[in-house]
Write a protein that holds these residues in place. Structure first.
Motif, short mmCIF file in Angstrom:
data_model
loop_
_atom_site.label_atom_id
_atom_site.label_comp_id
_atom_site.label_asym_id
_atom_site.label_seq_id
_atom_site.Cartn_x
_atom_site.Cartn_y
_atom_site.Cartn_z
N LEU A 119 0.84 -1.20 0.00
CA LEU A 119 0.00 0.00 0.00
C LEU A 119 0.87 1.25 0.00
O LEU A 119 0.60 2.22 -0.73
N GLN A 120 1.91 1.24 0.82
CA GLN A 120 2.79 2.40 0.89
C GLN A 120 3.49 2.63 -0.44
O GLN A 120 3.61 3.77 -0.91
N ASN A 121 3.95 1.56 -1.07
CA ASN A 121 4.59 1.70 -2.38
C ASN A 121 3.63 2.27 -3.41
O ASN A 121 4.03 3.09 -4.26
N PHE A 122 2.39 1.84 -3.34
CA PHE A 122 1.38 2.37 -4.26
C PHE A 122 1.18 3.86 -4.02
O PHE A 122 1.17 4.66 -4.96
N LEU A 123 1.05 4.27 -2.78
CA LEU A 123 0.84 5.67 -2.46
C LEU A 123 2.04 6.52 -2.85
O LEU A 123 1.88 7.70 -3.21
N ASN A 124 3.22 5.94 -2.81
CA ASN A 124 4.42 6.67 -3.19
C ASN A 124 4.65 6.71 -4.70
O ASN A 124 5.56 7.40 -5.17
N SER A 125 3.85 5.96 -5.45
CA SER A 125 4.08 5.86 -6.90
C SER A 125 3.50 7.03 -7.68
O SER A 125 3.81 7.20 -8.87
N ASP A 127 1.34 11.22 -7.07
CA ASP A 127 0.90 12.26 -6.13
C ASP A 127 -0.59 12.13 -5.89
O ASP A 127 -1.41 12.92 -6.39
N TRP A 128 -0.96 11.13 -5.11
CA TRP A 128 -2.37 10.80 -4.94
C TRP A 128 -3.17 11.89 -4.24
O TRP A 128 -4.38 12.03 -4.47
N ARG A 129 -2.52 12.68 -3.39
CA ARG A 129 -3.26 13.73 -2.67
C ARG A 129 -3.74 14.83 -3.61
O ARG A 129 -4.72 15.51 -3.31
N ASN A 130 -3.06 15.01 -4.72
CA ASN A 130 -3.45 16.06 -5.66
C ASN A 130 -3.93 15.50 -7.00
O ASN A 130 -4.20 16.26 -7.92
N ALA A 131 -4.04 14.19 -7.09
CA ALA A 131 -4.45 13.57 -8.35
C ALA A 131 -5.95 13.73 -8.57
O ALA A 131 -6.74 13.83 -7.63
N SER A 132 -6.35 13.70 -9.83
CA SER A 132 -7.77 13.71 -10.17
C SER A 132 -8.36 12.33 -9.92
O SER A 132 -7.63 11.33 -9.79
N ASP A 133 -9.67 12.24 -9.87
CA ASP A 133 -10.33 10.95 -9.72
C ASP A 133 -9.94 10.01 -10.87
O ASP A 133 -9.74 8.81 -10.67
N TYR A 134 -9.84 10.59 -12.06
CA TYR A 134 -9.49 9.77 -13.22
C TYR A 134 -8.10 9.18 -13.06
O TYR A 134 -7.88 7.98 -13.30
N VAL A 140 -4.99 2.73 -9.92
CA VAL A 140 -5.52 1.52 -9.29
C VAL A 140 -5.58 0.38 -10.31
O VAL A 140 -5.16 -0.75 -10.04
N ALA A 141 -6.11 0.68 -11.50
CA ALA A 141 -6.22 -0.34 -12.55
C ALA A 141 -4.85 -0.90 -12.92
O ALA A 141 -4.67 -2.11 -13.07
N LYS A 142 -3.88 -0.02 -13.07
CA LYS A 142 -2.53 -0.47 -13.43
C LYS A 142 -1.91 -1.33 -12.33
O LYS A 142 -1.21 -2.30 -12.61
N ARG A 143 -2.17 -0.96 -11.08
CA ARG A 143 -1.55 -1.69 -9.99
C ARG A 143 -2.13 -3.09 -9.82
O ARG A 143 -1.39 -4.07 -9.66
N ILE A 144 -3.44 -3.22 -9.87
CA ILE A 144 -4.02 -4.53 -9.62
C ILE A 144 -3.70 -5.51 -10.74
O ILE A 144 -3.56 -6.71 -10.50
N CYS A 182 -7.89 3.96 0.09
CA CYS A 182 -6.72 4.68 0.59
C CYS A 182 -6.54 6.03 -0.08
O CYS A 182 -5.97 6.95 0.52
N VAL A 183 -7.01 6.17 -1.31
CA VAL A 183 -6.85 7.45 -2.01
C VAL A 183 -8.17 8.22 -2.12
O VAL A 183 -8.26 9.23 -2.83
N GLY A 184 -9.21 7.73 -1.44
CA GLY A 184 -10.47 8.46 -1.40
C GLY A 184 -11.29 8.39 -2.67
O GLY A 184 -12.05 9.31 -2.98
N LEU A 185 -11.18 7.29 -3.39
CA LEU A 185 -11.92 7.11 -4.63
C LEU A 185 -13.04 6.10 -4.41
O LEU A 185 -12.77 4.93 -4.13
N PRO A 186 -14.31 6.49 -4.54
CA PRO A 186 -15.40 5.52 -4.37
C PRO A 186 -15.30 4.39 -5.40
O PRO A 186 -15.05 4.63 -6.59
#
Length: 277
Positions: A119-125, A127-134, A140-144, A182-186
């Motif tokens: 999870l931490q590696n994903f969050l560091n990959s 800028d999720w705090r400023n990223a758009s929903d898209y 997420v799609a790329k990671r899974i 974790c990134v606030g995306l429904p």
């Protein structure tokens, strides 16, 4: 004039400084979810132990039943982020990245540590705090889909997808739920009896994604497609029921709303394919 400019500049610096200070107060690079996820943790009114706030197990004493009560809360609050809840292992991994002290979860600590690292590696990959929903949905799609598709017992979990690198459709979807939270995306699932796939709420539109074939595109989710039939009556998924209850309308067009749209045929009809790299 110079005095006015100086005052304006100082005011701007004060605002920026306040924002940075506020951000620093809630963010710790060692605990990247610090100040962000704590509101989702509660002490269960049933067990007194740490729980996810929308977990139906918190409501087992409600007359309408725990699942219905939890769902009704989501609808009443129009809070699609509350559609999902998590296993002890997943909850403990989130808590670790929040530096939140839990009670009563008791999962395998090595598994928690491994999952928290992913999870931490994903969050560091990104800028999720400023990223758009898209952008969040794309990441997420790329990671899974880094996980290989394997349909067997034990591959239905977020852990199997993110740590072991093996997942069936449930594994991909549960991993999507966890990363999205974790990134606030429904997010929530669609599909039918023997197959499920994730959907993401992106700028007010539910987009579906098929990870088992590692697609590089989203489609506009048909949230009202039946998941099965009961005595001839179509039954919606949880997401379909939520969309019906909140009056969601599937857009007729998403032209101009998302980048890189092409068109193809889905179930005999022309439909947009929202491609990403």
């Amino acid at each position: 004039m110079k005095k006015n400019l100086l005052v304006a500049a100082m005011s701007a610096m004060l605002v920026i400084g306040t924002a940075i200070t506020s951000f620093a107060d809630t963010y710790d690079p060692q605990y990247p979810l610090k100040g962000y996820m704590e509101p989702w943790f509660i002490s269960s009114p049933v067990t007194g132990e740490t729980a996810w706030k929308s977990d139906p197990h918190n409501f087992i004493n409600e007359p309408v039943g725990p699942m219905q009560y939890a769902f009704d809360l989501v609808v009443t609050n129009k809070e699609p982020l509350s559609l999902n809840y998590f296993r002890a292992e997943e909850l403990a991994a989130i808590a670790k990245l929040t530096n939140y002290r839990t009670t009563g979860l008791s999962p395998d600590q090595e598994n928690v540590d491994r999952l928290a690292t992913e999870l931490q590696n994903f969050l560091n990959s990104f800028d999720w705090r400023n990223a758009s929903d898209y952008e969040k949905a794309v990441q997420v799609a790329k990671r899974i889909t880094k996980a290989d598709y394997l349909d067997q017992e034990g591959t239905q979990y977020a852990y199997s997808c993110l740590v072991d690198g093996k997942a069936n459709c449930n594994g991909y979807t549960n991993a999507a739920y966890l990363l999205s939270a974790c990134v606030g995306l429904p997010s929530n699932g669609l599909g039918y009896v023997s197959h499920i796939y994730p959907s993401f709420l992106v700028d007010g539109v539910w987009l579906a994604y098929e990870p088992t074939t590692k697609d590089n595109y989203f489609t506009v989710a048909d949230v009202y497609a039946p998941s099965y039939y009961l005595v001839g009556e179509p039954q919606l998924t949880q997401l379909g029921e939520y969309c019906k209850a909140t009056g969601y309308q599937i857009p007729e067009s998403v032209e101009g709303k998302f980048p890189n749209i092409s068109y193809g045929i889905i179930y005999g009809k022309q439909a947009p394919f929202i491609k990403f790299n």
